[in-house]
Design a protein around this motif. Structure first.
Motif, PDB file in Angstrom:
ATOM      1  N   THR A  84       0.824  -1.212   0.000  1.00 44.19           N
ATOM      2  CA  THR A  84       0.000   0.000   0.000  1.00 44.19           C
ATOM      3  C   THR A  84       0.853   1.254   0.000  1.00 44.19           C
ATOM      4  O   THR A  84       0.459   2.298  -0.542  1.00 44.19           O
TER       5      THR A  84
ATOM      6  N   LEU B  24       1.496   3.398  -3.150  1.00 45.57           N
ATOM      7  CA  LEU B  24       0.231   3.969  -3.628  1.00 45.57           C
ATOM      8  C   LEU B  24      -0.216   5.128  -2.743  1.00 45.57           C
ATOM      9  O   LEU B  24      -0.685   6.159  -3.243  1.00 45.57           O
TER      10      LEU B  24
ATOM     11  N   LEU C 211      -7.415   0.591  -5.406  1.00 44.16           N
ATOM     12  CA  LEU C 211      -6.318  -0.354  -5.180  1.00 44.16           C
ATOM     13  C   LEU C 211      -5.886  -0.359  -3.715  1.00 44.16           C
ATOM     14  O   LEU C 211      -5.643  -1.424  -3.126  1.00 44.16           O
TER      15      LEU C 211
END
Length: 412
Positions: free
Chosen positions: A303, A306, A324
């Motif tokens: 994560t 992102l 996402l």
């Protein structure tokens, strides 16, 4: 001979010894209904602010009361029911929520609203650890999948908040909350059925002595297990603070940066929450296959790039990145619960209360801290700063492997 005996076992008992999907789907549905009731409270804030003239401080106290009662009480309930399982606490808890919703619909004053919210929070505090125990008992050898089915219900219920606001509360106002007494009554009916199965399962467990229902409180956790539990809770804190930042404040960031309307900004939050529910469901089966520690580690570290990119991209790409992040980050949601339960197998309710309840209560406190931080250093700077939180997933390297946890279980 042993094989022959297994083949002669009645089909119903064979099903009982495996994964009970009917029980898992019903308890998951009840989790959805319970958390959709909870989501009514923050969804009603604009309505209450307009109809009753409540201040932001009063709205903050309502949110604080809900989160503290529903979250902090969960470990207490879990600890008690670990010693004395109470199957029928499930429908009783939702009855408390139903009374709270009824009071909310007719509340004439701030104090009445506060009392109604406490009833809803208490019902939720009773439901969550016992619901998690039901999922554990019905899991068979697929604990990751079982906890995912249970937890995705809750995440889906939370994701309904924007729809609840638009379709029910905006046209009907405060009285629109009355419709959620129907939701609560439906959940109570399902939970009576669950409680009946739960009672039979407890009797079966005691008769066969396959699982210890009671565990001695005097048995101290080893230092290694304690450290692992602390790391897990800390990782959940970090994840909860990031989720709080996105769900609570990203809409303001999107309105400011992309010049969106309030309604349009809700699409971003709904996308994040919806894909988070998808990730919650996928995480369990992935953990059953690749290991719980692996999923926890990857969900946070994957994560991180992102989250670091999100504050700097355009409006269209930001929705894709939010989707996402939701899938990847929340894939560890149910997995951390199962991991903690297996670390301390005799304390299913307590571990559920710690990982889901207390940790997310601290996440709610994090929302207050983030709000203060935004007032101090600004919205954009804060959103860039919280993007660093997933990097704390590197601490997952300190967690014992699944094999080591299994060895600890056998040693105990």
């Amino acid at each position: 001979m042993a094989t022959a005996l297994i083949h002669k076992k009645p089909a119903s008992l064979q099903q009982e010894s495996g994964t009970m999907y009917n029980i898992l789907f019903i308890i998951g549905l009840c989790h959805l209904l319970n958390d959709s009731i909870q989501s009514v409270i923050p969804a009603m804030f604009p309505i209450l602010e307009e109809s009753m003239g409540l201040s932001f401080t009063q709205l903050g106290l309502i949110a604080f009361a809900l989160n503290m009662v529903s979250s902090v009480m969960q470990p207490v309930v879990g600890l008690y029911t670990d010693k004395k399982p109470m199957p029928y606490a499930l429908p009783i808890g939702l009855t408390s929520s139903m009374l709270g919703v009824l009071g909310l619909a007719f509340a004439p004053s701030f104090l009445t609203i506060l009392l109604s919210v406490i009833f809803i929070g208490l019902g939720s505090a009773i439901f969550h650890p016992e619901g998690s125990r039901v999922a554990y008992m019905a899991a068979g050898n697929r604990r990751g999948l079982a906890q995912s089915i249970y937890q995705v219900g809750g995440n889906s219920g939370q994701a309904l908040a924007p729809l609840i606001t638009a379709l029910i509360l905006v046209p009907l106002g405060q009285f629109g909350a009355i419709w959620f007494t129907v939701v609560a009554a439906l959940a109570v009916g399902f939970l009576v059925y669950i409680a009946s199965w739960y009672s039979r399962k407890l009797k079966e467990i005691k008769a066969t002595k396959k699982i210890k229902v009671k565990n001695t409180d005097t048995k101290a956790l080893s230092k290694s297990i304690r450290n692992a539990v602390i790391i897990i809770i800390f990782l959940i804190f970090a994840r909860s603070w990031y989720v709080s930042a996105i769900s609570g404040f990203y809409a303001f960031f999107a309105i400011d940066k992309y010049e969106l309307t309030i309604a349009s900004s809700q699409i971003y939050i709904f996308t994040f929450l919806l894909m988070g529910a998808v990730g919650t469901f996928l995480g369990g089966p992935l953990a059953d296959r690749f290991g719980k520690r692996t999923v926890i580690l990857i969900s946070l570290l994957a994560t991180a790039p992102l989250s670091l990119l999100l504050p700097f991209v355009g409006s269209t790409l930001s929705i894709i990145i939010l989707a996402l992040i939701g899938v990847i980050l929340m894939s560890s949601f149910s997995v951390t619960v199962v991991y903690a339960q297996e670390l301390v197998p005799g304390k299913i309710g307590l571990m559920s209360g710690l990982t889901v309840g207390l940790a997310f209560g601290m996440g709610a406190i994090g929302s207050v801290a983030l709000g203060a931080l935004i007032d101090w250093i600004g919205l954009t700077t804060t959103m860039i700063g919280v993007a660093l939180l997933p990097l704390l997933g590197i601490l997952a390297f300190l967690l014992p492997t699944d094999r080591k946890v299994t060895e600890w279980q056998q040693a105990n």
